[in-house]
Design a protein around this motif. Structure first.
Motif, PDB file in Angstrom:
ATOM      1  N   UNK A 124      67.253  18.518 -31.985  1.00 21.12           N
ATOM      2  CA  UNK A 124      66.781  19.236 -33.161  1.00 21.12           C
ATOM      3  C   UNK A 124      67.872  20.106 -33.752  1.00 21.12           C
ATOM      4  N   UNK A 125      67.520  20.836 -34.806  1.00 17.98           N
ATOM      5  CA  UNK A 125      68.485  21.721 -35.450  1.00 17.98           C
ATOM      6  C   UNK A 125      68.902  22.838 -34.499  1.00 17.98           C
ATOM      7  N   UNK A 126      67.975  23.290 -33.690  1.00 18.93           N
ATOM      8  CA  UNK A 126      68.266  24.348 -32.713  1.00 18.93           C
ATOM      9  C   UNK A 126      68.198  23.741 -31.317  1.00 18.93           C
ATOM     10  N   UNK A 127      69.293  23.767 -30.559  1.00 21.72           N
ATOM     11  CA  UNK A 127      69.273  23.155 -29.229  1.00 21.72           C
ATOM     12  C   UNK A 127      68.359  23.927 -28.275  1.00 21.72           C
ATOM     13  N   UNK A 128      67.860  23.260 -27.234  1.00 21.92           N
ATOM     14  CA  UNK A 128      67.026  23.954 -26.261  1.00 21.92           C
ATOM     15  C   UNK A 128      67.837  25.039 -25.557  1.00 21.92           C
ATOM     16  N   UNK A 129      67.166  26.093 -25.083  1.00 26.13           N
ATOM     17  CA  UNK A 129      67.901  27.164 -24.406  1.00 26.13           C
ATOM     18  C   UNK A 129      68.617  26.681 -23.151  1.00 26.13           C
ATOM     19  N   UNK A 130      67.994  25.735 -22.450  1.00 26.65           N
ATOM     20  CA  UNK A 130      68.599  25.171 -21.249  1.00 26.65           C
ATOM     21  C   UNK A 130      68.600  23.655 -21.404  1.00 26.65           C
ATOM     22  N   UNK A 131      69.769  23.071 -21.359  1.00 25.55           N
ATOM     23  CA  UNK A 131      69.893  21.627 -21.540  1.00 25.55           C
ATOM     24  C   UNK A 131      71.040  21.123 -20.668  1.00 25.55           C
ATOM     25  N   UNK A 132      70.912  19.864 -20.263  1.00 26.61           N
ATOM     26  CA  UNK A 132      71.879  19.255 -19.366  1.00 26.61           C
ATOM     27  C   UNK A 132      72.118  17.809 -19.789  1.00 26.61           C
ATOM     28  N   UNK A 133      73.311  17.332 -19.542  1.00 24.36           N
ATOM     29  CA  UNK A 133      73.610  15.913 -19.692  1.00 24.36           C
ATOM     30  C   UNK A 133      73.755  15.355 -18.283  1.00 24.36           C
ATOM     31  N   UNK A 134      73.005  14.287 -17.988  1.00 26.08           N
ATOM     32  CA  UNK A 134      73.010  13.684 -16.659  1.00 26.08           C
ATOM     33  C   UNK A 134      74.104  12.635 -16.561  1.00 26.08           C
ATOM     34  N   UNK A 135      74.893  12.718 -15.487  1.00 30.62           N
ATOM     35  CA  UNK A 135      75.920  11.718 -15.201  1.00 30.62           C
ATOM     36  C   UNK A 135      75.658  11.145 -13.816  1.00 30.62           C
ATOM     37  N   UNK A 136      75.575   9.824 -13.723  1.00 30.14           N
ATOM     38  CA  UNK A 136      75.250   9.108 -12.487  1.00 30.14           C
ATOM     39  C   UNK A 136      76.515   8.497 -11.898  1.00 30.14           C
ATOM     40  N   UNK A 137      76.835   8.860 -10.636  1.00 29.71           N
ATOM     41  CA  UNK A 137      78.015   8.330  -9.960  1.00 29.71           C
ATOM     42  C   UNK A 137      77.650   7.393  -8.812  1.00 29.71           C
ATOM     43  N   UNK A 138      76.385   7.016  -8.666  1.00 31.19           N
ATOM     44  CA  UNK A 138      75.978   6.230  -7.496  1.00 31.19           C
ATOM     45  C   UNK A 138      76.685   4.882  -7.427  1.00 31.19           C
ATOM     46  N   UNK A 139      77.019   4.289  -8.555  1.00 28.59           N
ATOM     47  CA  UNK A 139      77.701   2.987  -8.538  1.00 28.59           C
ATOM     48  C   UNK A 139      79.096   3.096  -7.932  1.00 28.59           C
ATOM     49  N   UNK A 140      79.660   4.308  -7.908  1.00 31.25           N
ATOM     50  CA  UNK A 140      81.002   4.515  -7.360  1.00 31.25           C
ATOM     51  C   UNK A 140      81.002   4.760  -5.853  1.00 31.25           C
ATOM     52  N   UNK A 141      79.819   4.905  -5.249  1.00 32.90           N
ATOM     53  CA  UNK A 141      79.728   5.229  -3.827  1.00 32.90           C
ATOM     54  C   UNK A 141      79.501   3.980  -2.985  1.00 32.90           C
ATOM     55  N   UNK A 142      80.026   3.999  -1.777  1.00 32.71           N
ATOM     56  CA  UNK A 142      79.775   2.915  -0.826  1.00 32.71           C
ATOM     57  C   UNK A 142      78.304   2.918  -0.436  1.00 32.71           C
ATOM     58  N   UNK A 143      77.778   1.737  -0.095  1.00 32.12           N
ATOM     59  CA  UNK A 143      76.368   1.609   0.287  1.00 32.12           C
ATOM     60  C   UNK A 143      76.000   2.505   1.457  1.00 32.12           C
ATOM     61  N   UNK A 144      76.897   2.653   2.441  1.00 31.45           N
ATOM     62  CA  UNK A 144      76.582   3.477   3.607  1.00 31.45           C
ATOM     63  C   UNK A 144      76.504   4.960   3.241  1.00 31.45           C
ATOM     64  N   UNK A 145      77.275   5.403   2.254  1.00 35.22           N
ATOM     65  CA  UNK A 145      77.206   6.792   1.790  1.00 35.22           C
ATOM     66  C   UNK A 145      75.867   7.034   1.101  1.00 35.22           C
ATOM     67  N   UNK A 146      75.443   6.097   0.250  1.00 38.63           N
ATOM     68  CA  UNK A 146      74.152   6.220  -0.430  1.00 38.63           C
ATOM     69  C   UNK A 146      73.018   6.204   0.592  1.00 38.63           C
ATOM     70  N   UNK A 147      73.118   5.319   1.578  1.00 41.54           N
ATOM     71  CA  UNK A 147      72.086   5.249   2.622  1.00 41.54           C
ATOM     72  C   UNK A 147      71.994   6.569   3.379  1.00 41.54           C
TER      73      UNK A 147
END
Length: 160
Positions: A124-147
């Motif tokens: 909107x014209x006025x941004x929310x007071x608290x807002x975040x952009x989500x960044x996903x790094x799971x594709x960069x991790x080894x399967x055993x780390x995710x497990x």
């Protein structure tokens, strides 16, 4: 501890608007709210709920080819899985993903660079007071780390 994702804090009430704060996502659950023990706290703002929202990394069973999505949860327990990230709205005043309200007690799957707005939507014209952009790094991790992040798989008990 491995970082599987990140939130860039970009809300209107951010102290440093020119440089986004970076909040690492290191455990399988990340909680935002006023309550002590939340990973990201806004203790002095009563428009933020004690637990406003919860971001969760989960294993997602992959359906076999030709599946008609009618498999029961028991059928999927031994199936290969990938990961997914969900946000749950636990608030009275709302959590938005991009311009869509999640809704109290409901969840929505997050995707790379989704915008999370607390109290009001992004865009909107006025941004929310608290807002975040989500960044996903799971594709960069080894399967055993995710497990290891997800811990041992435990089947849910059926509803009584």
């Amino acid at each position: 501890m491995p970082v599987w994702g990140r939130l860039l804090s970009v809300g209107a009430r951010e102290d440093r608007p020119s440089a986004s704060r970076r909040l690492p996502l290191e455990s399988a659950e990340f909680v935002i709210g006023r309550k002590e023990g939340c990973h990201e706290r806004m203790p002095s703002d009563n428009t933020i709920s004690s637990v406003h929202c919860r971001i969760t990394l989960r294993a997602v069973p992959m359906a076999s080819s030709g599946s008609d999505d009618t498999s029961s949860e028991e059928d999927m327990l031994g199936a290969p899985s990938s990961t997914g990230v969900w946000i749950e709205d636990c608030s009275a005043n709302g959590t938005w993903v991009n311009t869509t309200k999640v809704g109290k007690g409901r969840e929505m799957k997050l995707a790379q660079n989704d915008e999370i707005g607390l109290i009001k939507p992004n865009g909107g014209a006025e941004p929310p007071p608290y807002a975040f952009i989500f960044q996903d790094f799971t594709a960069d991790l080894d399967d055993d780390v995710v497990a290891a992040l997800l811990g041992p798989a435990t089947p849910r008990l059926p509803a009584a």
